[in-house]
Design an enzyme around this catalytic site. Structure first.
Site, short mmCIF file in Angstrom:
data_model
loop_
_atom_site.label_atom_id
_atom_site.label_comp_id
_atom_site.label_asym_id
_atom_site.label_seq_id
_atom_site.Cartn_x
_atom_site.Cartn_y
_atom_site.Cartn_z
N ARG A 1 5.89 -2.37 -6.97
CA ARG A 1 6.17 -2.02 -5.25
C ARG A 1 6.42 -3.13 -4.45
O ARG A 1 7.42 -2.10 -3.56
CB ARG A 1 4.45 -0.96 -5.25
CG ARG A 1 4.70 -0.61 -3.42
CD ARG A 1 3.20 -0.34 -3.42
NE ARG A 1 2.93 0.77 -2.34
CZ ARG A 1 2.72 0.05 -0.78
NH1 ARG A 1 1.69 -1.19 -1.17
NH2 ARG A 1 2.56 1.07 0.01
N ILE B 1 5.90 3.65 3.32
CA ILE B 1 5.90 3.74 2.70
C ILE B 1 4.28 4.41 2.57
O ILE B 1 3.65 3.69 2.48
CB ILE B 1 6.55 2.40 1.62
CG1 ILE B 1 5.49 3.07 -0.24
CG2 ILE B 1 5.42 1.01 2.09
CD1 ILE B 1 6.22 1.66 -1.11
N SER B 2 4.25 5.22 1.90
CA SER B 2 2.64 5.77 1.28
C SER B 2 1.77 4.72 0.64
O SER B 2 2.04 4.22 -0.34
CB SER B 2 2.51 7.00 0.66
OG SER B 2 3.75 7.86 1.34
N ALA B 3 0.31 5.07 0.98
CA ALA B 3 -0.40 3.88 0.30
C ALA B 3 -0.48 4.53 -1.24
O ALA B 3 -0.06 5.22 -1.70
CB ALA B 3 -1.76 4.52 0.85
N PRO B 4 -0.80 3.44 -2.18
CA PRO B 4 -0.53 3.49 -3.30
C PRO B 4 -1.93 5.11 -3.90
O PRO B 4 -1.24 5.64 -4.94
CB PRO B 4 -1.16 2.39 -4.54
CG PRO B 4 -0.37 1.22 -3.59
CD PRO B 4 -1.34 1.81 -2.11
#
Ligand code: SAM
Length: 229
Positions: A36, A62-65
């Site tokens: 990431r 970028i979205s949270a994992p």
């Protein structure tokens, strides 16, 4: 550029497994194999394995994992699937999906982004992180709320921006037996919906979790940032 944050990556994956968010071997393997840190801006790399969304420029994230993991698990993506992603952003989610679909011949991820600069950056991110996946990902610039006619039908569709309702073209472009995940709601909160098209073409919708995404802007989304209420 040489980065090694594999220890941090393993720790995040272990946490997501303990939390019951990563449930399948395929998603676990994919998370472990996609760095990431290559998908976040350089000055934010130290936060690459914090379970949080991060800014990627142009007002986007970028979205949270955990959100990437939830959506990937709900999508039940399989090796060999043809996947459409709406909202390429950094390219991270596309890479996670591509790792899985590339395990069987025929698998491919088509991903569409409305901001050309982000689409370009996403290709660079993927090339830096996992150049082998470039053969399995096509990045398209355009309004993904209309889907992409050219490559349809899709086994899976994933929308990573908030829609006011499920865009009709996406339902049309989903294969019988296909699954779509999409956040639907208003500016403050959406529900992640799992749309299942059965073999006879009938649609059923299951609510997953509450979430907050940036808006899907386009013909079948919001008209612009200000229309997003
Ligand atoms: N999946 C991305 C990732 O892995 O980094 C995160 C996506 S970000 C939360 C949402 C993205 O959707 C933004 O980059 C935004 O520009 C894009 N977007 C919004 N409306 C769109 C549309 N109609 N077509 C394509 N992309 C769109």
């Amino acid at each position: 550029m040489s980065l090694n944050m594999s220890k941090e990556r393993r720790m995040l994956v272990e946490t997501l497994k303990i939390e019951g968010i990563i449930r399948s071997d395929l998603v676990e393997e994919s998370f472990l194999s996609i760095p990431r840190e290559y998908f976040v801006p350089e000055h934010l790399r130290v936060y690459a394995y914090s379970d949080t969304p991060l800014p990627i420029g142009y007002g986007q994230t970028i979205s949270a994992p955990h959100m990437v993991a939830i959506m990937t698990e709900e999508l039940r993506v399989k090796p060999g699937n043809i996947v459409l992603e709406i909202g390429t952003g950094s390219g991270y989610q596309a890479a996670i999906l591509a790792h899985i679909v590339s395990k069987k011949s025929g698998g491919h991820v088509y991903t569409v982004e409305r901001i050309p600069q982000l689409a370009k950056r996403a290709v660079i991110n993927i090339a830096n992180a996992r150049p082998d996946l470039l053969d399995f990902i096509t990045v398209v610039v355009g309004d993904g709320s209309k889907g992409i006619e050219l490559f349809q039908p899709y086994d899976r569709i994933i929308v990573t921006a908030a829609a006011p309702q499920i865009p009709e073209p996406l339902i049309q472009q989903l294969k019988p037996g296909g699954i779509m995940v999409i956040p639907v709601g208003n500016k403050w909160e959406q529900i992640l919906q799992v749309v299942i098209k059965n073999e006879r073409g009938y649609i059923s919708i299951k609510d997953s979790i509450a979430c907050v995404f940036v808006p899907l802007i386009g013909q079948y989304g919001w008209r612009n940032e200000y229309d997003y209420t």
